[in-house]
Scaffold this motif. Structure first.
Motif, PDB file in Angstrom:
ATOM      1  N   ARG A  27       0.877  -1.224  -0.102  1.00  0.00           N
ATOM      2  CA  ARG A  27       0.072   0.085  -0.066  1.00  0.00           C
ATOM      3  C   ARG A  27       0.889   1.483   0.212  1.00  0.00           C
ATOM      4  O   ARG A  27       0.369   2.416  -0.249  1.00  0.00           O
ATOM      5  CB  ARG A  27      -0.855  -0.203   1.130  1.00  0.00           C
ATOM      6  CG  ARG A  27      -2.176  -1.014   1.081  1.00  0.00           C
ATOM      7  CD  ARG A  27      -3.256  -0.841   2.151  1.00  0.00           C
ATOM      8  NE  ARG A  27      -4.286  -1.704   1.946  1.00  0.00           N
ATOM      9  CZ  ARG A  27      -5.075  -2.139   0.948  1.00  0.00           C
ATOM     10  NH1 ARG A  27      -4.910  -1.453  -0.224  1.00  0.00           N
ATOM     11  NH2 ARG A  27      -5.878  -3.265   1.090  1.00  0.00           N
ATOM     12  N   SER A  28       2.173   0.866   0.240  1.00  0.00           N
ATOM     13  CA  SER A  28       3.076   2.196   0.439  1.00  0.00           C
ATOM     14  C   SER A  28       3.715   2.336  -0.870  1.00  0.00           C
ATOM     15  O   SER A  28       4.532   3.326  -0.941  1.00  0.00           O
ATOM     16  CB  SER A  28       3.901   2.256   1.686  1.00  0.00           C
ATOM     17  OG  SER A  28       4.804   1.340   1.590  1.00  0.00           O
ATOM     18  N   SER A  29       3.579   1.659  -1.889  1.00  0.00           N
ATOM     19  CA  SER A  29       4.409   1.555  -3.133  1.00  0.00           C
ATOM     20  C   SER A  29       4.017   2.901  -3.997  1.00  0.00           C
ATOM     21  O   SER A  29       2.787   3.042  -4.309  1.00  0.00           O
ATOM     22  CB  SER A  29       4.074   0.467  -3.894  1.00  0.00           C
ATOM     23  OG  SER A  29       4.504   0.832  -5.227  1.00  0.00           O
ATOM     24  N   VAL A  30       4.935   3.659  -4.155  1.00  0.00           N
ATOM     25  CA  VAL A  30       4.771   4.989  -4.750  1.00  0.00           C
ATOM     26  C   VAL A  30       4.329   4.569  -6.317  1.00  0.00           C
ATOM     27  O   VAL A  30       3.562   5.220  -6.913  1.00  0.00           O
ATOM     28  CB  VAL A  30       6.051   5.747  -4.812  1.00  0.00           C
ATOM     29  CG1 VAL A  30       5.994   6.932  -5.824  1.00  0.00           C
ATOM     30  CG2 VAL A  30       6.552   6.245  -3.501  1.00  0.00           C
ATOM     31  N   ASN A  59       4.067   8.964   0.479  1.00  0.00           N
ATOM     32  CA  ASN A  59       5.324   8.046   0.616  1.00  0.00           C
ATOM     33  C   ASN A  59       6.713   8.650  -0.251  1.00  0.00           C
ATOM     34  O   ASN A  59       7.677   8.069  -0.027  1.00  0.00           O
ATOM     35  CB  ASN A  59       4.781   6.555  -0.045  1.00  0.00           C
ATOM     36  CG  ASN A  59       3.808   5.995   0.796  1.00  0.00           C
ATOM     37  OD1 ASN A  59       4.030   5.982   2.031  1.00  0.00           O
ATOM     38  ND2 ASN A  59       2.776   5.648   0.444  1.00  0.00           N
ATOM     39  N   SER A  60       6.571   9.635  -1.107  1.00  0.00           N
ATOM     40  CA  SER A  60       7.296  10.276  -1.721  1.00  0.00           C
ATOM     41  C   SER A  60       7.431  11.773  -1.856  1.00  0.00           C
ATOM     42  O   SER A  60       6.963  12.282  -2.967  1.00  0.00           O
ATOM     43  CB  SER A  60       7.501   9.702  -3.119  1.00  0.00           C
ATOM     44  OG  SER A  60       8.770  10.156  -3.613  1.00  0.00           O
ATOM     45  N   PRO A  61       7.510  12.441  -0.557  1.00  0.00           N
ATOM     46  CA  PRO A  61       6.750  14.023  -0.648  1.00  0.00           C
ATOM     47  C   PRO A  61       7.690  14.955  -1.322  1.00  0.00           C
ATOM     48  O   PRO A  61       7.603  16.009  -1.572  1.00  0.00           O
ATOM     49  CB  PRO A  61       6.875  14.202   1.009  1.00  0.00           C
ATOM     50  CG  PRO A  61       7.748  13.259   1.317  1.00  0.00           C
ATOM     51  CD  PRO A  61       7.847  12.070   0.589  1.00  0.00           C
ATOM     52  N   ASP A  62       8.834  14.449  -1.658  1.00  0.00           N
ATOM     53  CA  ASP A  62       9.920  15.405  -2.472  1.00  0.00           C
ATOM     54  C   ASP A  62       9.849  14.966  -3.954  1.00  0.00           C
ATOM     55  O   ASP A  62      10.953  15.442  -4.502  1.00  0.00           O
ATOM     56  CB  ASP A  62      11.245  14.964  -1.964  1.00  0.00           C
ATOM     57  CG  ASP A  62      11.354  15.484  -0.463  1.00  0.00           C
ATOM     58  OD1 ASP A  62      10.538  16.459  -0.074  1.00  0.00           O
ATOM     59  OD2 ASP A  62      12.115  14.832   0.559  1.00  0.00           O
ATOM     60  N   TYR A  67       3.679  16.032  -7.892  1.00  0.00           N
ATOM     61  CA  TYR A  67       2.736  17.083  -7.830  1.00  0.00           C
ATOM     62  C   TYR A  67       2.423  17.929  -8.943  1.00  0.00           C
ATOM     63  O   TYR A  67       1.458  18.311  -9.298  1.00  0.00           O
ATOM     64  CB  TYR A  67       3.605  18.156  -6.857  1.00  0.00           C
ATOM     65  CG  TYR A  67       3.886  18.100  -5.493  1.00  0.00           C
ATOM     66  CD1 TYR A  67       2.984  18.167  -4.646  1.00  0.00           C
ATOM     67  CD2 TYR A  67       5.327  17.224  -5.231  1.00  0.00           C
ATOM     68  CE1 TYR A  67       3.257  17.853  -3.309  1.00  0.00           C
ATOM     69  CE2 TYR A  67       5.303  16.784  -3.850  1.00  0.00           C
ATOM     70  CZ  TYR A  67       4.454  17.167  -3.001  1.00  0.00           C
ATOM     71  OH  TYR A  67       4.579  16.921  -1.632  1.00  0.00           O
ATOM     72  N   THR A  68       3.195  17.664 -10.266  1.00  0.00           N
ATOM     73  CA  THR A  68       2.980  18.004 -11.458  1.00  0.00           C
ATOM     74  C   THR A  68       1.568  17.318 -11.891  1.00  0.00           C
ATOM     75  O   THR A  68       0.863  17.599 -12.402  1.00  0.00           O
ATOM     76  CB  THR A  68       3.866  18.208 -12.493  1.00  0.00           C
ATOM     77  OG1 THR A  68       4.381  16.973 -12.712  1.00  0.00           O
ATOM     78  CG2 THR A  68       4.969  19.161 -11.937  1.00  0.00           C
ATOM     79  N   GLU A  88       3.324  24.973  -8.274  1.00  0.00           N
ATOM     80  CA  GLU A  88       4.087  25.849  -7.619  1.00  0.00           C
ATOM     81  C   GLU A  88       4.929  24.991  -6.547  1.00  0.00           C
ATOM     82  O   GLU A  88       6.358  25.026  -6.233  1.00  0.00           O
ATOM     83  CB  GLU A  88       3.517  26.989  -6.725  1.00  0.00           C
ATOM     84  CG  GLU A  88       3.076  27.853  -7.786  1.00  0.00           C
ATOM     85  CD  GLU A  88       2.178  28.892  -7.123  1.00  0.00           C
ATOM     86  OE1 GLU A  88       1.733  28.908  -5.966  1.00  0.00           O
ATOM     87  OE2 GLU A  88       1.923  30.067  -7.904  1.00  0.00           O
ATOM     88  N   LYS A  89       4.440  23.905  -5.889  1.00  0.00           N
ATOM     89  CA  LYS A  89       5.319  23.018  -5.103  1.00  0.00           C
ATOM     90  C   LYS A  89       6.343  22.223  -5.806  1.00  0.00           C
ATOM     91  O   LYS A  89       7.406  22.152  -5.255  1.00  0.00           O
ATOM     92  CB  LYS A  89       4.162  21.795  -4.441  1.00  0.00           C
ATOM     93  CG  LYS A  89       5.010  21.028  -3.507  1.00  0.00           C
ATOM     94  CD  LYS A  89       5.466  21.754  -2.236  1.00  0.00           C
ATOM     95  CE  LYS A  89       5.881  20.604  -1.159  1.00  0.00           C
ATOM     96  NZ  LYS A  89       6.570  21.055  -0.166  1.00  0.00           N
TER      97      LYS A  89
END
Length: 169
Positions: A27-30, A59-62, A67-68, A88-89
């Motif tokens: 469930r945490s697989s990006v 799980n991969s906030p960076d 985000y796009t 923008e993020k």
């Protein structure tokens, strides 16, 4: 799902079982969450798509690409302010990568919103980061066209051709 449905007779739900299984395995697989989000985007179920991409971001906030993609989904769903925030993020996460500036400018152009305020600055930034990039030059030409600065638009379009004579768009 990538195959043309009419050519091979696949149902619109082709691939869903496999994606659900991938998410159940981890469930945490990006990757699984991203693909599931893209699946739901293609089905035009933007709330489901946003949910799964939100899981991927958790799980991969960076990862600015995530985000796009959220920005694209929010834009399709009609939430332009939230979409703008997502773009923008992405820029904040990768300030030296002109791709994310270009994506924000393209978002403004596609939605015909505040071209001078929202498209022009990131188009300029993309050019500052990579002055000889034909994609950035072409984008600046499009922005200039929208702003009715035809002389500058022609100059940027010519510069894009000069930068890469094989640049097809």
């Amino acid at each position: 799902q990538q195959l043309r449905r009419q050519d091979v007779g696949l149902s619109p739900k082709a691939g869903l079982t496999e994606l659900e299984h991938a998410v159940q395995l981890d469930r945490s697989s990006v990757l699984a969450n991203t693909f599931m989000g893209l699946y739901w985007e293609r089905q035009q179920d933007y709330s489901q798509a946003q949910y799964y991409l939100g899981q991927a971001i958790t799980n991969s906030p960076d990862d600015p690409i995530l985000y796009t993609e959220v920005g694209n989904i929010l834009s399709k769903a009609g939430d332009l302010p939230a979409a703008l925030s997502a773009f923008e993020k992405a820029i904040t996460l990768a300030p030296q990568d002109p791709l994310f500036d270009r994506l924000k400018a393209e978002f403004a152009l596609e939605n015909q919103i505040q071209i001078r305020e929202l498209a022009l600055p990131p188009a300029r930034q993309a050019l500052m980061l990579n002055p000889d990039d034909p994609e950035s030059l072409d984008l600046m030409a499009k922005v200039m066209l929208e702003l009715q600065d035809y002389y500058s638009a022609e100059g940027y379009a010519q510069a894009a051709i000069n930068a890469d004579p094989g640049y097809t768009p």
